[in-house]
Design an enzyme around this catalytic site. Structure first.
Site, PDB file in Angstrom:
ATOM      1  N   SER A 179       0.803  -1.230   0.000  1.00  0.00           N
ATOM      2  CA  SER A 179       0.000   0.000   0.000  1.00  0.00           C
ATOM      3  C   SER A 179       0.831   1.274   0.000  1.00  0.00           C
ATOM      4  O   SER A 179       0.775   2.099   0.926  1.00  0.00           O
ATOM      5  CB  SER A 179      -0.968  -0.037   1.174  1.00  0.00           C
ATOM      6  OG  SER A 179      -1.765  -1.188   1.017  1.00  0.00           O
ATOM      7  N   ARG A 194       7.482   6.375  -4.338  1.00  0.00           N
ATOM      8  CA  ARG A 194       8.028   6.961  -3.111  1.00  0.00           C
ATOM      9  C   ARG A 194       7.415   6.225  -1.931  1.00  0.00           C
ATOM     10  O   ARG A 194       6.292   5.726  -2.014  1.00  0.00           O
ATOM     11  CB  ARG A 194       7.691   8.447  -2.997  1.00  0.00           C
ATOM     12  CG  ARG A 194       6.202   8.687  -3.110  1.00  0.00           C
ATOM     13  CD  ARG A 194       5.770  10.137  -3.030  1.00  0.00           C
ATOM     14  NE  ARG A 194       4.395  10.239  -3.512  1.00  0.00           N
ATOM     15  CZ  ARG A 194       4.059  10.650  -4.730  1.00  0.00           C
ATOM     16  NH1 ARG A 194       4.976  11.042  -5.574  1.00  0.00           N
ATOM     17  NH2 ARG A 194       2.799  10.680  -5.122  1.00  0.00           N
ATOM     18  N   ASP A 232      -4.085  -1.241  -1.315  1.00  0.00           N
ATOM     19  CA  ASP A 232      -5.213  -1.535  -0.416  1.00  0.00           C
ATOM     20  C   ASP A 232      -6.530  -0.923  -0.908  1.00  0.00           C
ATOM     21  O   ASP A 232      -7.604  -1.522  -0.741  1.00  0.00           O
ATOM     22  CB  ASP A 232      -4.914  -1.112   1.041  1.00  0.00           C
ATOM     23  CG  ASP A 232      -4.418   0.314   1.183  1.00  0.00           C
ATOM     24  OD1 ASP A 232      -4.277   1.008   0.157  1.00  0.00           O
ATOM     25  OD2 ASP A 232      -4.152   0.739   2.329  1.00  0.00           O
TER      26      ASP A 232
HETATM   27  C1  BGC Z   1      -0.274   5.250   0.274  1.00  0.00           C
HETATM   28  C2  BGC Z   1      -1.367   4.567  -0.493  1.00  0.00           C
HETATM   29  C3  BGC Z   1      -2.285   3.822   0.436  1.00  0.00           C
HETATM   30  C4  BGC Z   1      -2.763   4.723   1.568  1.00  0.00           C
HETATM   31  C5  BGC Z   1      -3.647   3.990   2.559  1.00  0.00           C
HETATM   32  C6  BGC Z   1      -0.851   6.075   1.413  1.00  0.00           C
HETATM   33  O1  BGC Z   1       0.177   6.604   2.186  1.00  0.00           O
HETATM   34  O2  BGC Z   1       0.484   6.079  -0.571  1.00  0.00           O
HETATM   35  O3  BGC Z   1      -0.819   3.679  -1.446  1.00  0.00           O
HETATM   36  O4  BGC Z   1      -3.385   3.353  -0.285  1.00  0.00           O
HETATM   37  O5  BGC Z   1      -1.648   5.256   2.246  1.00  0.00           O
HETATM   38  O6  BGC Z   1      -3.013   2.907   3.113  1.00  0.00           O
END
Ligand code: BGC
Length: 499
Positions: A179, A194, A232
Site C-alpha cells: 500500500s 516513493r 489496499d
Molecule cells: C499510500 C497509499 C495507500 C494509503 C492507505 C498512502 O500513504 O500512498 O498507497 O493506499 O496510504 O493505506
C-alpha cells in the site's frame, strides 16, 4: 494563586487502569480570566481549522483538474495509477488464495477461501512491523515478509500428524497488497514511486517491489506464485463490490489516505497505446494523498501543518494525506499544545518534557478525548496524567476536546472534498453510490463518517445525501485474493495477457 489537587483512576477501553491527578484552583473551579483566555484561544483555532462550504467547493474543483491531469499524462504528482484490474468481480469467483498485506503498521498473511455468491472465509496472522524494519534495508523488509509467509504456510498446510498437505509441485496463488504508490506496467509489477506513511527502507524507491518480493520468496523456496500486486484501495473497491455491487469508490482513512475507483480505459489517455478496448474498465489507484504536494496552492495549511511537513522524512510530499491521515492528526494537536505551552497558556508550573517528543500524542488519544462522555472529562485527565505526567484543569480539558474535534472535523471535511471530486468526475451524484471506506480513522474516530457525510452535503446540497460511505470489506486480504482470482480467470481466457 493557590491550587488544589484531587486524584482517582479511570479505565481505558483497552482495560488498562490509569491513576490520575486533577488540578483545580481555590474558590471557583477556575478564575474568570483563565476561562476567558481559553475561550479566546479556541476562537482562534476555530478560524484556523474550519473549512467553509465555499472553500470546500474550490478544493473540489482543483482536485478534479488534478485527477484529469493524472489520467492524461504519466509522472504526475497525483499519479492516477492504472492497476490492470479489469472491471468488477462477478461474485462467482471461487478458490483458495494467499494474501500478503504490507500496510503502514502491520504485516498480515491471510488465507482466503472464496466461496462464490459474494461469500468467503479467512484465516490470518498479523505481525507488528518495527521501526528498524520500516527504515532499514528494503530487501530485508521483503525477506521478513517471505519468512512470515513461510511460517504461515508451514503452520496452515499440515495435517494432524504435522505432514504437509501440499501435493508435489503444487504452487499456491498469491496476491501481494503493497500500500504505497507504485507505477505499474502489468498487474504483477510495480515500481515504488516513493515511500509514504513514515517508511524509508533504503534502496527500494525506483525499484520493482514485485521483483524484490519474488526474490525473497525464491530464496526461501516457498511454493507460491505472486499473481497480482495491489494497493489496499483497489482491494477495498473490489472486495466491497463483491458483497455490495452499489460500491463505486473505495477510500482508506488509516495511517495513510487514498482512494480507488473504476475508469473507462478510453478515458485514461496515457494508456491509449496498450491495445486495450476503450470500453474496458480498469481500476485506478488515485494516490490522492499527494494532492497539492510541493506547490501547496489549494489546501488550507496552518503553521502546525507546515511543521509536520518540514519535520517529516518526506518534505513537501503527501500534502493532502498530512492533513487527514491517522499518522499525523495527533502530531498536529501536540504541536498546538507545545505552542501554547511556550506562550505560557497551558500546564502552568509543570514540567511538560514528556509532551515534547514528536509523535508521542497518538491519534488514538484524539479519538478517546472526543468520545469522553463525562462532565469532568475523566478520560482526558487519565491520558495526560498517565502518559505525560501532567495535571489538567477542567477548562484545559474542555479546550483539548474542542481542539481534537476541530482537527478531526477538518480531516473528515477534506476527505469529503476528495470523494466529491471523484463523484463529480464520474457523474455519480444523481444516481448516487456507495463508497466503501476502511482504516482506523474511519472505523474508530468518533463521528468521522457523519462529518464526511455532512461535508458532502455542504459541497453538493441535498443531493450530497445520495453518496453514502459504509464500512468496507477487508480489501487488503479478501480484495487481494479476489483480484488474484480475477486475474487467473482473465489470463486463462487469454484476455490482455500482456498486462
Ligand atoms: C499510500 C497509499 C495507500 C494509503 C492507505 C498512502 O500513504 O500512498 O498507497 O493506499 O496510504 O493505506
Amino acid at each position: 494563586m493557590a491550587s488544589r489537587r484531587g486524584s482517582g483512576s479511570v479505565t481505558l477501553p483497552s482495560g488498562q487502569t490509569m491513576a490520575y491527578h486533577t488540578r483545580t484552583h481555590d474558590g471557583d473551579e477556575l478564575p474568570h480570566a483563565t476561562k476567558k483566555t481559553m475561550a479566546d484561544h479556541l476562537r482562534k483555532f476555530e478560524q484556523l481549522f474550519t473549512l467553509t462550504p465555499q472553500r470546500m467547493r474550490m478544493i473540489v474543483e482543483a482536485f478534479k483538474e488534478t485527477l484529469a491531469l493524472g489520467l492524461s499524462q504519466p509522472g504526475q504528482i497525483v499519479p492516477m495509477i492504472p492497476t490492470f484490474v479489469f472491471g468488477y468481480p462477478t461474485g462467482q469467483e471461487t478458490g483458495e488464495y494467499l494474501a500478503v498485506d504490507l500496510g503502514g503498521t502491520n504485516l498480515r498473511i491471510c488465507l482466503v477461501t472464496l466461496q462464490g455468491k459474494g461469500e468467503f472465509e479467512i484465516t490470518q496472522s498479523k505481525y507488528r512491523l518495527t521501526e528498524e524494519q520500516k527504515q532499514g534495508d528494503g530487501q530485508q523488509l521483503f525477506d521478513f515478509c517471505a519468512q512470515c509467509l513461510k511460517t504461515f504456510i508451514d503452520t496452515n498446510y499440515v495435517d494432524e500428524d504435522g505432514k504437509s498437505t501440499l501435493s508435489e509441485g503444487q504452487v499456491l496463488p498469491l496476491g501481494f497488497t503493497f500500500s504505497y504508490p507504485c507505477s505499474q506496467e502489468r498487474i504483477d509489477h510495480g515500481v515504488l514511486i516513493r515511500w509514504t506513511k513514515g517508511f524509508g527502507a533504503g534502496d527500494t524507491e525506483g525499484r520493482d517491489v514485485a521483483a524484490m518480493f519474488n526474490k525473497s520468496v525464491d530464496d526461501l523456496k516457498i511454493p507460491v506464485k505472486m499473481t497480482a500486486l495491489i494497493n489496499d484501495t483497489t482491494g477495498t473497491l473490489i472486495a466491497s463490490h463483491y458483497v455490495n455491487p452499489r460500491t463505486k469508490i473505495a477510500v482508506i482513512f488509516g495511517t495513510g489516505c487514498n482512494a480507488a475507483y473504476m475508469e473507462r480505459v478510453g478515458d485514461i489517455p496515457k494508456i491509449k497505446n496498450l491495445g486495450i478496448d476503450d470500453d474496458a474498465e480498469m481500476a485506478i489507484n488515485c494516490e490522492w494523498g499527494a494532492f497539492d504536494s510541493f506547490k501547496h496552492e489549494h489546501l488550507p495549511r496552518t503553521k502546525y501543518d507546515q511543521i509536520v511537513d518540514e519535520s517529516s522524512n518526506k518534505v513537501g510530499e503527501q500534502a493532502f494525506e498530512k492533513l487527514i491521515s491517522g499518522r499525523y492528526l495527533g502530531e498536529i494537536l501536540r504541536l498546538v499544545l507545545c505552542d501554547l505551552i511556550d506562550e505560557g497558556v497551558l500546564f502552568l508550573g509543570q514540567n511538560t518534557y514528556k509532551l515534547e517528543t514528536p509523535y508521542v500524542l497518538e491519534t488514538a488519544f484524539l479519538s478517546l478525548m472526543e468520545s469522553d462522555p463525562t462532565d469532568e472529562l475523566l478520560m482526558i485527565i487519565g491520558i495526560f496524567s498517565h502518559f505525560f505526567a501532567l495535571d489538567t484543569t477542567l477548562a484545559e480539558r474542555q479546550f483539548f476536546k474542542a481542539l481534537a474535534k476541530l482537527i478531526g472535523r477538518r480531516a473528515a471535511r477534506l476527505s469529503a472534498c476528495g470523494i466529491a471530486a471523484i463523484v463529480s468526475k464520474k457523474n455519480y451524484l444523481e444516481e448516487g453510490c456507495s463508497v466503501g471506506a476502511d482504516g482506523s480513522l474511519y472505523n474508530k474516530y468518533p463521528h468521522f463518517a457523519d462529518r464526511v457525510h455532512e461535508g458532502l452535503q455542504d459541497i453538493f446540497g441535498e443531493k450530497g445525501k445520495n453518496i453514502i460511505t459504509h464500512h468496507a470489506e477487508d480489501g487488503s486480504g479478501v480484495g487481494s485474493s479476489i483480484i488474484a482470482a480475477m486475474t487467473k480467470i482473465r489470463k486463462d481466457a487469454g484476455k490482455y495477457t500482456h498486462v
